[in-house]
Design a protein around this motif. Structure first.
Motif, PDB file in Angstrom:
ATOM      1  N   ASP A 195     -31.350 -20.766  22.643  1.00 43.63           N
ATOM      2  CA  ASP A 195     -31.605 -22.004  21.763  1.00 43.63           C
ATOM      3  C   ASP A 195     -30.973 -22.930  22.328  1.00 43.63           C
ATOM      4  OD1 ASP A 195     -31.554 -24.184  20.180  1.00 43.63           O
ATOM      5  OD2 ASP A 195     -31.196 -22.994  18.466  1.00 43.63           O
ATOM      6  N   LYS A 196     -31.645 -23.584  23.556  1.00 42.34           N
ATOM      7  CA  LYS A 196     -31.244 -24.799  24.474  1.00 42.34           C
ATOM      8  C   LYS A 196     -30.931 -25.893  23.728  1.00 42.34           C
ATOM      9  CE  LYS A 196     -32.902 -23.161  28.983  1.00 42.34           C
ATOM     10  NZ  LYS A 196     -33.730 -21.875  28.494  1.00 42.34           N
ATOM     11  N   GLU A 197     -31.588 -26.177  22.757  1.00 37.02           N
ATOM     12  CA  GLU A 197     -31.544 -27.527  21.794  1.00 37.02           C
ATOM     13  C   GLU A 197     -30.107 -27.569  21.161  1.00 37.02           C
ATOM     14  OE1 GLU A 197     -33.370 -30.086  18.166  1.00 37.02           O
ATOM     15  OE2 GLU A 197     -34.277 -28.044  18.902  1.00 37.02           O
ATOM     16  N   HIS A 198     -29.596 -26.455  20.570  1.00 37.67           N
ATOM     17  CA  HIS A 198     -28.475 -26.502  19.880  1.00 37.67           C
ATOM     18  C   HIS A 198     -27.184 -26.039  20.441  1.00 37.67           C
ATOM     19  CE1 HIS A 198     -31.693 -26.516  16.824  1.00 37.67           C
ATOM     20  NE2 HIS A 198     -31.102 -27.380  16.249  1.00 37.67           N
ATOM     21  N   ILE A 199     -27.360 -25.352  21.651  1.00 40.07           N
ATOM     22  CA  ILE A 199     -26.366 -24.559  22.324  1.00 40.07           C
ATOM     23  C   ILE A 199     -26.085 -25.430  23.651  1.00 40.07           C
ATOM     24  CG2 ILE A 199     -25.248 -22.530  23.364  1.00 40.07           C
ATOM     25  CD1 ILE A 199     -25.807 -22.544  20.282  1.00 40.07           C
ATOM     26  N   ALA A 200     -25.227 -26.400  23.602  1.00 41.18           N
ATOM     27  CA  ALA A 200     -24.863 -27.109  24.965  1.00 41.18           C
ATOM     28  C   ALA A 200     -24.216 -26.238  25.932  1.00 41.18           C
ATOM     29  CB  ALA A 200     -24.005 -28.339  24.682  1.00 41.18           C
ATOM     30  N   PRO A 201     -24.209 -26.396  27.100  1.00 37.96           N
ATOM     31  CA  PRO A 201     -23.552 -25.489  28.213  1.00 37.96           C
ATOM     32  C   PRO A 201     -22.197 -25.675  28.099  1.00 37.96           C
ATOM     33  CG  PRO A 201     -25.131 -26.956  29.301  1.00 37.96           C
ATOM     34  CD  PRO A 201     -25.251 -27.415  27.975  1.00 37.96           C
ATOM     35  N   SER A 202     -21.405 -26.772  27.368  1.00 43.58           N
ATOM     36  CA  SER A 202     -20.178 -26.829  27.078  1.00 43.58           C
ATOM     37  C   SER A 202     -19.549 -25.795  26.226  1.00 43.58           C
ATOM     38  CB  SER A 202     -19.815 -27.980  26.645  1.00 43.58           C
ATOM     39  OG  SER A 202     -20.437 -28.589  25.453  1.00 43.58           O
ATOM     40  N   MET A 203     -20.703 -25.484  25.343  1.00 43.25           N
ATOM     41  CA  MET A 203     -20.266 -24.449  24.155  1.00 43.25           C
ATOM     42  C   MET A 203     -20.087 -23.043  24.958  1.00 43.25           C
ATOM     43  SD  MET A 203     -22.712 -25.563  21.147  1.00 43.25           S
ATOM     44  CE  MET A 203     -22.515 -27.181  20.417  1.00 43.25           C
ATOM     45  N   CYS A 204     -20.805 -22.873  25.953  1.00 44.17           N
ATOM     46  CA  CYS A 204     -20.718 -21.544  26.714  1.00 44.17           C
ATOM     47  C   CYS A 204     -19.332 -21.371  27.289  1.00 44.17           C
ATOM     48  CB  CYS A 204     -21.835 -21.431  27.712  1.00 44.17           C
ATOM     49  SG  CYS A 204     -23.401 -21.397  26.986  1.00 44.17           S
ATOM     50  N   TYR A 205     -18.733 -22.758  27.759  1.00 45.97           N
ATOM     51  CA  TYR A 205     -17.670 -22.518  28.518  1.00 45.97           C
ATOM     52  C   TYR A 205     -16.431 -22.179  27.510  1.00 45.97           C
ATOM     53  CZ  TYR A 205     -18.912 -24.633  33.062  1.00 45.97           C
ATOM     54  OH  TYR A 205     -19.608 -24.938  34.215  1.00 45.97           O
ATOM     55  N   ALA A 206     -16.636 -22.799  26.012  1.00 42.68           N
ATOM     56  CA  ALA A 206     -15.500 -22.859  25.284  1.00 42.68           C
ATOM     57  C   ALA A 206     -15.436 -21.403  24.713  1.00 42.68           C
ATOM     58  CB  ALA A 206     -15.852 -23.782  24.151  1.00 42.68           C
ATOM     59  N   TYR A 207     -16.643 -20.925  24.331  1.00 44.51           N
ATOM     60  CA  TYR A 207     -16.833 -19.659  23.960  1.00 44.51           C
ATOM     61  C   TYR A 207     -16.260 -18.449  24.996  1.00 44.51           C
ATOM     62  CZ  TYR A 207     -18.912 -15.382  21.735  1.00 44.51           C
ATOM     63  OH  TYR A 207     -18.858 -14.091  21.167  1.00 44.51           O
ATOM     64  N   ALA A 208     -16.495 -18.694  26.417  1.00 43.24           N
ATOM     65  CA  ALA A 208     -15.960 -17.852  27.332  1.00 43.24           C
ATOM     66  C   ALA A 208     -14.532 -17.700  27.324  1.00 43.24           C
ATOM     67  CB  ALA A 208     -16.567 -18.176  28.533  1.00 43.24           C
ATOM     68  N   ALA A 209     -13.861 -19.127  27.549  1.00 44.38           N
ATOM     69  CA  ALA A 209     -12.626 -19.463  27.446  1.00 44.38           C
ATOM     70  C   ALA A 209     -11.940 -18.727  26.262  1.00 44.38           C
ATOM     71  CB  ALA A 209     -12.101 -20.673  27.536  1.00 44.38           C
ATOM     72  N   LEU A 210     -12.040 -18.919  25.176  1.00 43.67           N
ATOM     73  CA  LEU A 210     -11.509 -18.485  23.826  1.00 43.67           C
ATOM     74  C   LEU A 210     -11.585 -16.765  23.631  1.00 43.67           C
ATOM     75  CD1 LEU A 210     -12.845 -21.022  21.223  1.00 43.67           C
ATOM     76  CD2 LEU A 210     -10.473 -20.906  22.104  1.00 43.67           C
ATOM     77  N   VAL A 211     -12.690 -16.129  24.300  1.00 41.08           N
ATOM     78  CA  VAL A 211     -12.888 -14.670  24.310  1.00 41.08           C
ATOM     79  C   VAL A 211     -11.907 -14.232  25.332  1.00 41.08           C
ATOM     80  CG1 VAL A 211     -14.446 -12.824  24.467  1.00 41.08           C
ATOM     81  CG2 VAL A 211     -14.870 -14.921  23.249  1.00 41.08           C
ATOM     82  N   GLU A 212     -11.680 -14.924  26.404  1.00 37.45           N
ATOM     83  CA  GLU A 212     -10.837 -14.452  27.535  1.00 37.45           C
ATOM     84  C   GLU A 212      -9.387 -14.863  27.215  1.00 37.45           C
ATOM     85  OE1 GLU A 212     -11.551 -12.410  29.983  1.00 37.45           O
ATOM     86  OE2 GLU A 212     -13.515 -12.314  29.306  1.00 37.45           O
TER      87      GLU A 212
END
Length: 435
Positions: A195-212
């Motif tokens: 869902d490109k409209e609601h999921i910004a690339p920055s959210m992918c960075y944030a999610y990745a950081a927290l999970v790591e």
């Protein structure tokens, strides 16, 4: 630090910055130069500020590092992602913020900082067209690739801890959608569904950081971690998040000057703020959809300091306008004008004019350092979720708007929050009132 139960800052601290532009290269160069004893980290609270702990005969004024265990500048290792492939040295020269003579002594270290391919979507920053970008099957894959980058960097650089800092451009405005951003399960489903409209690339960075296991700091006004789904993830991973938007120039002035008007019980008719700036930030903000994200962030400051409901005679109906104008000749040396129309005794009008000729990256670099070191501290202190004590450094501090919480934007109240958090983490009493 006698009663302090914060884990020691042992080993190397990896600082992974999204965006290798003017702000981040100024930040990196300054830290590297300071380490060599060739520059001073002016503007950094963690390096200079002293706060009181104890009262009466036990009163002492101490640097932060003498209250809580802070990471040492010598233990920092830098990495970055960027859409342009230029290394940190080339980027620092291109940014034209620092003189070459202030970059060259750490040239070798900067040359070694080569940006990893960015998780990027052109639709979120139409003015940027670099090709150092990841090829992603979907948003979930984008996040997984960032996770892999973090793991690899941590291993290759022998880091014991990582902090991820967003110092990239402002994305287009993503309104909070309860159906997508309201829960972690919904967010994950949207990422997997691309869902490109609601999921910004920055959210992918944030999610990745927290999970790591890395704290995440949002230095732009993006919606990224300012959503219930990310709060849920921060709680699940027991990681700190902080945001949003570095409070550097005009908003810093506003959060410090508005209290003068409020404390003196003067009235406000209007506050007009305008900025001119060049650099990549200005270029991106020249796009209306990106400017809207910034506008929402900058407008929120005043309304929580001069509150109409509290003083209807004084603040019932003031007009607040914020403008940003892209003006290439200025590059990073932006200029903020504030025209403030106030009124006093018997309603007689007066004016205040503030003209701040500031250097954006020179003001932002120490904020980057403080946010990184304090987020790392929070993680070691077991403080997870939104770090309200970092509001001092941010334009639009995160808060739980789902519960009607109002953010603290008043600079001196924010400073008390910062001091009290440090006191608490250091095993002292948090003894100042925020009022």
């Amino acid at each position: 630090m006698e009663n302090c139960n914060v884990k020691k800052a042992e080993g190397k601290l990896g600082v992974l910055v999204v965006g290798l532009g003017a702000v981040s290269t100024t930040f990196m160069t300054g830290v590297l130069m300071t380490r060599k004893g060739l520059a001073k980290p002016v503007g950094s609270m963690t390096q200079y500020d002293k706060i009181r702990v104890g009262k009466g005969k036990d009163k002492k004024y101490l640097h932060y590092k003498d209250i809580v265990p802070m990471a040492d500048l010598n233990d920092i290792v830098f990495g970055a992602w960027d859409v342009y492939p230029a290394n940190a040295y080339e980027s620092a020269i291109n940014a034209e913020v620092l003189k070459e003579k202030d970059i060259n002594p750490v040239k070798d270290e900067l040359l070694a900082i080569k940006p990893m391919t960015a998780a990027f979507d052109h639709n979120y920053a139409k003015r940027l067209d670099g090709d150092n970008v990841k090829k992603c099957a979907n948003r979930w894959d984008m996040m997984e690739q960032v996770r892999e980058d973090i793991r690899k960097f941590k291993a290759e650089n022998n880091c014991s801890r990582i902090v991820v800092l967003w110092a990239a451009s402002t994305e287009i405005y993503v309104p909070v959608d309860e159906n997508i951003h309201g829960s972690l399960a919904a967010l994950e489903a949207a990422m997997k569904a691309d869902d490109k409209e609601h999921i910004a690339p920055s959210m992918c960075y944030a999610y990745a950081a927290l999970v790591e296991g890395a704290p995440f700091i949002m230095g732009a006004p993006n919606t990224t971690v300012d959503i219930p789904a990310m709060w849920e993830l921060a709680e699940k991973t027991k990681m700190p998040i902080a945001g949003k938007d570095f409070k550097t120039g005009q908003t810093l002035v506003k959060s410090g000057f508005a209290p003068i008007i409020g404390t003196r019980c003067l009235g406000l008719s209007g506050w007009f703020s305008t900025n001119i700036l060049g650099n990549r930030d200005g270029l991106v903000l020249d796009e209306p959809a990106n400017f809207h994200t910034k506008e929402v962030s900058k407008l929120s400051t005043l309304e929580s300091i001069l509150v109409p409901e509290n003083q209807p005679d004084l603040y019932d109906n003031y007009y607040h306008k914020v403008r940003i104008n892209y003006y290439p000749p200025r590059n990073d040396n932006k200029e903020g004008w504030d025209n403030i129309d106030i009124f006093g005794w018997m309603g007689y009008p007066m004016q205040i004019k503030i003209n701040f000729l500031c250097r954006d990256s020179i003001l932002a670099a120490p904020l980057c350092l403080d946010l990184v070191l304090l987020s790392d501290l929070a993680a070691r202190a077991g403080r997870w979720g939104t770090q309200r004590f970092l509001s001092f450094f941010l334009k639009s501090p995160q808060h739980d708007y789902t519960q009607g919480e109002v953010p603290v934007n008043h600079l001196f109240q924010q400073y008390v929050m910062l001091k009290n958090a440090l006191r608490e983490m250091g095993g002292y009493e948090a003894d100042e009132e925020i009022d």
